[in-house]
Write a protein that holds these residues in place. Structure first.
Motif, short mmCIF file in Angstrom:
data_model
loop_
_atom_site.label_atom_id
_atom_site.label_comp_id
_atom_site.label_asym_id
_atom_site.label_seq_id
_atom_site.Cartn_x
_atom_site.Cartn_y
_atom_site.Cartn_z
N ARG A 6 13.59 -0.66 -6.67
CA ARG A 6 14.99 -0.22 -6.56
C ARG A 6 15.25 0.57 -5.26
NH1 ARG A 6 16.73 1.66 -12.71
NH2 ARG A 6 15.88 -0.17 -13.80
N ARG A 7 14.29 0.56 -4.38
CA ARG A 7 14.37 1.21 -3.06
C ARG A 7 14.48 2.73 -3.16
NH1 ARG A 7 18.30 -2.94 0.40
NH2 ARG A 7 17.06 -4.83 -0.02
N LYS A 8 13.98 3.29 -4.24
CA LYS A 8 13.93 4.74 -4.38
C LYS A 8 12.54 5.18 -3.91
CE LYS A 8 17.25 4.86 -8.18
NZ LYS A 8 17.50 5.28 -9.59
N TYR A 9 12.37 5.15 -2.59
CA TYR A 9 11.04 5.29 -2.02
C TYR A 9 10.43 6.66 -2.24
CZ TYR A 9 12.35 0.92 0.30
OH TYR A 9 12.75 -0.36 0.54
N ASP A 10 11.22 7.71 -2.14
CA ASP A 10 10.66 9.06 -2.30
C ASP A 10 10.16 9.26 -3.73
OD1 ASP A 10 11.17 9.65 0.34
OD2 ASP A 10 13.10 10.60 -0.07
N ALA A 11 10.96 8.83 -4.70
CA ALA A 11 10.55 8.96 -6.11
C ALA A 11 9.33 8.10 -6.39
CB ALA A 11 11.71 8.57 -7.03
N TYR A 49 5.03 1.14 4.05
CA TYR A 49 5.48 0.06 4.94
C TYR A 49 7.00 0.05 5.02
CZ TYR A 49 6.17 -4.67 6.75
OH TYR A 49 6.57 -5.74 7.51
N ASN A 50 7.67 0.14 3.88
CA ASN A 50 9.13 0.09 3.87
C ASN A 50 9.76 1.36 4.42
OD1 ASN A 50 10.41 -2.44 2.31
ND2 ASN A 50 8.37 -2.02 1.51
N GLN A 51 8.99 2.44 4.46
CA GLN A 51 9.46 3.67 5.12
C GLN A 51 9.11 3.66 6.61
OE1 GLN A 51 7.52 6.68 2.64
NE2 GLN A 51 9.49 7.16 1.69
N GLN A 52 8.53 2.55 7.06
CA GLN A 52 8.08 2.39 8.45
C GLN A 52 7.00 3.41 8.82
OE1 GLN A 52 11.42 2.12 11.14
NE2 GLN A 52 12.23 0.30 10.13
N ASN A 53 6.27 3.85 7.83
CA ASN A 53 5.11 4.72 8.05
C ASN A 53 3.88 3.81 8.08
OD1 ASN A 53 3.14 6.65 8.10
ND2 ASN A 53 3.83 7.75 6.26
N ASN A 76 -3.31 -9.86 3.79
CA ASN A 76 -2.03 -10.41 4.20
C ASN A 76 -1.04 -9.29 4.52
OD1 ASN A 76 0.21 -12.62 4.14
ND2 ASN A 76 0.89 -11.09 2.66
N ASP A 77 -0.97 -8.30 3.63
CA ASP A 77 0.00 -7.21 3.84
C ASP A 77 -0.42 -6.30 5.00
OD1 ASP A 77 1.83 -7.91 1.79
OD2 ASP A 77 0.38 -7.23 0.32
N ARG A 78 -1.72 -6.12 5.18
CA ARG A 78 -2.16 -5.34 6.34
C ARG A 78 -1.81 -6.09 7.63
NH1 ARG A 78 -8.38 -3.48 7.19
NH2 ARG A 78 -8.57 -5.67 7.81
N ALA A 79 -1.92 -7.41 7.58
CA ALA A 79 -1.56 -8.21 8.76
C ALA A 79 -0.11 -8.01 9.15
CB ALA A 79 -1.84 -9.69 8.47
N MET A 80 0.78 -8.01 8.15
CA MET A 80 2.20 -7.82 8.44
C MET A 80 2.47 -6.41 8.98
SD MET A 80 3.72 -10.66 8.00
CE MET A 80 2.23 -11.22 8.86
N THR A 81 1.65 -5.47 8.55
CA THR A 81 1.79 -4.11 9.08
C THR A 81 1.34 -4.06 10.54
OG1 THR A 81 1.20 -3.36 6.85
CG2 THR A 81 1.35 -1.68 8.55
#
Length: 806
Positions: free
Chosen positions: A525-530, A557-561, A587-592
Motif C-alpha cells: 500500500r506504499r506505506k513505506y515507513d510503517a 529500494y522503493n525509498q531509493q535507499n 534478480n532484485d539486487r541486479a535491478m538495484t
C-alpha cells in the motif's frame, strides 16, 4: 423417539442448515486474496493461468498432494481471473456441502436425527471452522473433506452390498481426496473405524482394501513411468482376488506364496520392501487356521488383530521415515523449528490439549501460533502441563472404559474419529508448516467431538425432554447464536493481510512471521515507513528470517535507499540455501545495481539468477532490458521471448518486446504485443500509452485518444499519459486542451524541463507570448538548451539565463 420424530422435518432441517451456514460466512465474500499462500497458489502462480496439458502436469509435479485443489484454481482463474468473490463463494459452498454430508453421515451412523443435526450445526458454525472456510488457500481443507466424507458414504454402501464397484469408487475417492490435501491419508484408517463400528470381521481382504488406497496415495505417480501403471495393475488384481476370496461364496483362498509374489511385483524396481514384508506377515498371521490345517504339527502364536494393525502401522511409519522425505519440518527461518523425537511428545500433548480446549472455549483465536522457543533446553511450562493433562485425560478415559463401564459405541467412534484425523498434525510425525497448532487442522477431526456433544444432547433430551424441553431448546438456540455471531465476526478478521495480522499481533503473538506479513502488506500500500517499522521488528525477533530481509530490501529500494537494499539482499544470499530464493534475490539486487549505475554487476547477477533457476521469467525479462538499453536488440528479444514462454501472463516482456518491434518498424507487431500486455494486465497504464504512441504514428488519432483517456481514468497520476495526450491535442489543433494537459504534467513533475518547454510552444501558438516566455525561462533554469534559443528568438532575450546543472 425425538430423533426419529424429526424425520418429517428433514427438508426444513436441510434448509435451516443452508441458511445458517450462509449467514455465518457471508462476510467472507468481502474478503480479498491474501499474500499468505493465496499468492503462491493463485495470484502469483503462472501454472494456473493457462489451462494447458503442460501446466496440468506442472501442477502435479510441483505438489501432487494439492493437485486437485490447484486444478480447481485453474478453472476458477479461467472463469473470473483474480476476482476474490468467486474463490470465497466456492469455499463457502463447499463448506455448506460438507455440513450436509456430515448431517447425513452422522444420522446414518447414529441412527438418530438429533445427533446428526447437532453435529451438523456445530460443524457449520463453530469458530474453529472459520480459518478453513474464509482463507482461499485452505480450499484444500474443504475440498479434501468433501471427498473424504463422500468416500465414507460410499463405503457404507459397500458394507451393505459388498459389491466390487462401490469399493473401487471408495479407492478412487480416497485417492482424489489425498490430492487435495495430505491429511486425507487418514481416510483408510477411518474406513477401519467403520469396520469396527459395524462389526465387520478383520480379514486380509479388509486390510488390503485400505492398503490399496495408501499405496496409490504414496507410491503411484499419476504422470510417472509405465512401471507405475504396471504396479498399480498388480495392486488392483490383488484387490479383486482378495475381495472375491472374502465376498464370493465358494471363492478359494489365495495361497500365501502367490500373494507374496504379487506383492513383490508391486515393488518391482521400487523401495517399498518393508511395506511388502509387513503385509506378507499380516496375511500369514490372519490365515493361521488355514495354514494349520495343512501343517498340523506347527504351532503358531495367536495374535490379536488389533496388535497386527498396530504393528503394521508402526512398520508403515518406519518405512516412510526411512525411505521418504515427504514429512519434514519447515526450516527456512531458524533452528527452533526442528525438534528431537522426544520433544515431539510435548508438542503433541500441547496440541492435543489446545484442540480440546478450543472446542469448548473458542476465544482468543489467532491465525498464528508459532513453534515454542526452547530456553536452556526447556519448552515453556505450559507444554509440560498440557502434556500431563492430556495424558491423564486419555489414560482416565481408557481406564474407565475397560475397568468400570464401557462407553457407548458411538462415543468410541466419535473419539477415535477425532484421534485418527488429528493425529497427523500432532507433530509425532514431523510436518511442514510454521505453526505448532492451527484452527484449520481441526476442520474434519472435530466432527468426531461434535458427534459426542450431539450424543450428549440427545441423552439430555431423553432424560429432561419433557419437563425441561423449553429450557434445553433455549440453551441450544443461545449456543447457536453465540457460535454463529463469533464465527461471523471472526470471518471479517480475514478481510485482508493488514486486518488479519493486526489481529494476530494484538493477541500477543509477536512473532517475526506476523510482522513480516503485515510489513509486506503495508509495503504493497506504499506505506513505506510503517512497513519498515514492522520489518525491523521482525528482524529483531528473528535475525535469520530471510523473508523479512527481502521485504525490507524492497522497501529500501522503493525509498531509493539503494545501498541498504543491497546490504539486505547480500544478507539473504548468506542465509538461504534455496535455489529459487537465491535467484529472486539476485534478480532484485541486479535491478538495484542498475539504479546506482552499475550495469556490469547487474548483468553478472542476472546471468547467475537464470543459471540457478532457469524457469525464472523475471530474470530473463530484466536481462533483456539491459540488453535493450545497451543496443543489443537481438539478445534482448531472445530473452523477452524466453520470459514469455515461461510465463505467458507476464505483461512486462510484451511491453519491452513491443519497443524492439517499433525499432524494427514493425508497427503491427508492436500493437499486438502492447495489446497482449493490456489483456494480461489491464490495470497497467504503460500498455495503453505505448499503444497510443503507435496509433499516433499510424494517424489513428481516435484510437490514440481512447487509450490515453482510459489510462488517465485508470491512473490520474500517470505522468506520461498527460504528456502524450498533450502532444496529441497539440497535433490535432486542440491547443487549449494541450496546455491544460501540460499543466497537469507540470503539477505531477515540476523538475522536468521538457514539460515547460512544450507548454511554452503551445502558449506561443495561441498568442500567449508572455506565458510562453515564462515557461521557457523556467525550462532554462531546469537545464534546457533548446529553451535558451527560444528565449533569444521569440522573446527578445539577448543574454541567456544561467541553466541549472551547468
Amino acid at each position: 423417539m425425538p430423533g426419529k420424530s424429526l424425520e418429517k422435518y428433514r427438508l426444513f432441517i436441510i434448509l435451516s442448515l443452508v441458511i445458517l451456514t450462509l449467514i455465518t460466512f457471508f462476510p467472507a465474500l468481502n474478503n480479498l486474496l491474501l499474500n499468505w499462500d493465496d499468492d503462491k497458489l493463485i495470484s502469483d502462480n503462472p501454472l494456473i493461468k493457462h489451462a494447458t496439458w503442460e501446466n496440468v502436469k506442472g501442477l502435479y509435479v510441483a505438489d501432487n498432494h494439492i493437485f486437485l485443489t490447484q486444478l480447481m484454481f485453474m478453472g476458477e482463474y479461467a472463469a473470473w481471473g483474480l476476482n476474490p468473490v468467486g474463490y470465497h463463494l466456492l469455499n463457502v459452498i463447499f463448506h455448506l456441502v460438507n455440513v450436509l454430508l456430515v448431517y447425513s453421515l452422522v444420522k446414518k451412523v447414529s441412527g438418530n436425527q438429533t445427533i446428526g443435526l447437532v453435529t451438523a450445526i456445530l460443524f457449520a458454525i463453530h469458530p474453529m471452522r472459520v480459518e478453513s472456510v474464509v482463507w482461499v488457500a485452505e480450499r484444500k481443507d474443504v475440498l479434501y473433506t468433501l471427498l473424504y466424507l463422500s468416500g465414507l458414504h460410499v463405503y457404507l454402501m459397500y458394507l451393505k452390498s459388498r459389491k466390487i464397484v462401490p469399493l473401487l469408487f471408495v479407492i478412487l475417492i480416497g485417492y482424489l481426496s489425498s490430492v487435495c490435501k495430505i491429511q486425507a491419508v487418514a481416510f483408510p484408517f477411518a474406513l477401519f473405524l467403520l469396520d469396527f463400528f459395524y462389526k465387520r470381521k478383520l480379514t486380509f481382504s479388509s486390510v488390503f482394501e485400505k492398503f490399496t488406497i495408501l499405496y496409490i496415495v504414496f507410491m503411484f505417480e499419476l504422470f510417472g513411468s509405465p512401471l507405475s501403471y504396471g504396479r498399480l495393475l498388480v495392486v488392483l488384481v490383488l484387490l479383486f482376488l482378495y475381495w472375491r476370496m472374502e465376498n464370493v461364496q465358494g471363492g478359494k483362498k489365495l495361497p500365501v506364496v502367490a500373494s507374496v509374489v504379487l506383492l513383490l511385483l508391486i515393488s518391482f524396481f521400487g523401495r517399498k520392501y518393508p511395506v511388502v514384508i509387513g503385509f506378507a506377515m499380516l496375511q500369514f498371521f490372519l490365515e493361521q487356521r488355514h495354514l494349520l490345517q495343512r501343517f498340523p504339527k506347527v504351532k503358531l502364536p495367536k495374535i490379536k488383530p488389533v496388535v497386527l494393525i498396530a504393528a503394521g502401522a508402526v512398520l508403515l511409519l518406519a518405512a516412510f521415515f526411512i525411505f521418504s522425505d515427504r514429512f519434514t519440518y519447515w526450516n527456512d527461518s531458524n533452528e527452533s523449528n526442528t525438534f528431537a523425537f522426544v520433544d515431539r511428545f510435548f508438542l503433541a500433548g500441547y496440541s492435543f490439549g489446545f484442540y480440546l480446549l478450543k472446542l469448548i472455549w473458542p476465544f482468543g483465536l489467532s491465525a498464528v501460533h508459532a513453534y515454542p522457543v526452547k530456553e536452556s533446553g526447556m519448552f515453556p511450562q505450559i507444554y509440560y502441563i498440557a502434556t500431563a493433562v492430556s495424558f491423564l485425560l486419555v489414560s482416565g478415559l481408557t481406564f474407565f472404559h475397560f475397568r468400570i463401564r464401557k462407553f457407548h459405541p458411538l462415543l468410541i467412534f466419535g473419539l477415535l474419529f477425532f484421534l485418527i484425523n488429528i493425529s497427523l498434525v500432532l507433530h509425532i510425525i514431523p510436518i511442514k508448516g510454521r505453526l505448532v497448532v492451527g484452527d484449520r487442522y481441526s476442520y474434519l477431526a472435530y466432527m468426531g467431538l461434535f458427534m459426542i456433544i450431539g450424543f450428549g444432547f440427545q441423552q439430555l433430551q431423553k432424560l429432561w425432554g419433557g419437563k425441561y424441553r423449553a429450557s434445553l431448546a433455549g440453551i441450544g438456540l443461545g449456543i447457536i447464536g453465540f457460535l454463529g455471531f463469533s464465527s461471523n465476526d471472526r470471518a471479517a478478521v480475514w478481510k485482508d493481510d493488514i486486518t488479519l495480522f493486526n489481529d494476530v499481533i494484538s493477541k500477543g503473538h509477536e512473532v517475526a512471521f506476523a510482522f513480516t506479513n503485515r510489513g509486506a502488506a503495508l509495503f504493497g500500500r506504499r506505506k513505506y515507513d510503517a512497513a519498515l517499522s514492522d520489518l525491523n521488528k521482525a528482524i529483531a525477533l528473528d535475525s535469520v528470517f530471510s523473508l523479512a530481509y527481502y521485504n525490507r530490501g524492497m522497501v529500501y529500494y522503493n525509498q531509493q535507499n539503494f545501498q541498504d537494499a543491497i546490504a539486505d539482499f547480500n544478507k539473504i544470499l548468506t542465509l538461504t540455501t534455496n535455489g529459487r530464493d537465491s535467484a529472486i534475490t539476485l534478480n532484485d539486487r541486479a535491478m538495484t545495481y542498475v539504479q546506482i549505475g552499475n550495469p556490469d554487476a547487474a548483468m553478472t547477477d542476472l546471468n547467475q539468477s537464470v543459471s540457478i533457476y532457469p524457469d525464472y521469467a523475471k530474470a530473463y525479462n530484466n536481462r533483456g532490458w539491459l540488453y535493450y538499453i545497451s543496443g543489443q536488440n537481438d539478445l534482448a528479444e531472445k530473452d523477452f521471448n524466453k520470459a514469455l514462454k515461461l510465463n505467458p501472463d507476464f505483461s512486462d516482456p510484451y511491453l519491452n518486446r513491443g519497443l524492439i518491434k517499433l525499432l524494427k518498424n514493425d508497427q503491427l507487431g508492436a500493437i499486438r504485443d502492447f495489446s497482449q500486455a493490456i489483456k494480461v494486465n489491464p490495470i497497467d497504464p504503460k500498455g495503453y500509452v505505448n499503444r497510443a504512441y503507435v496509433y499516433v504514428q499510424q494517424n489513428k488519432y481516435e484510437k490514440a485518444f481512447a487509450d490515453l483517456d482510459y489510462t488517465i481514468r485508470l491512473d490520474s497520476t500517470f505522468l506520461e499519459a498527460y504528456r502524450s495526450r498533450a502532444y496529441l491535442n497539440f497535433l490535432t489543433g486542440k491547443s487549449e486542451e494541450s496546455a491544460r494537459d501540460y499543466s497537469v504534467a507540470i503539477s505531477l513533475d515540476s523538475t522536468n524541463s521538457s514539460n515547460y518547454l512544450n507548454r511554452g510552444w503551445v502558449n506561443y501558438s495561441i498568442s500567449k507570448k508572455d506565458d510562453a516566455c515564462a515557461d521557457w525561462k523556467k525550462a532554462v533554469l531546469l537545464g534546457s538548451a533548446e529553451a535558451d534559443s527560444m528565449l533569444v528568438k521569440y522573446c527578445g532575450e539577448n543574454t541567456p539565463i544561467r541553466r541549472g546543472g551547468l
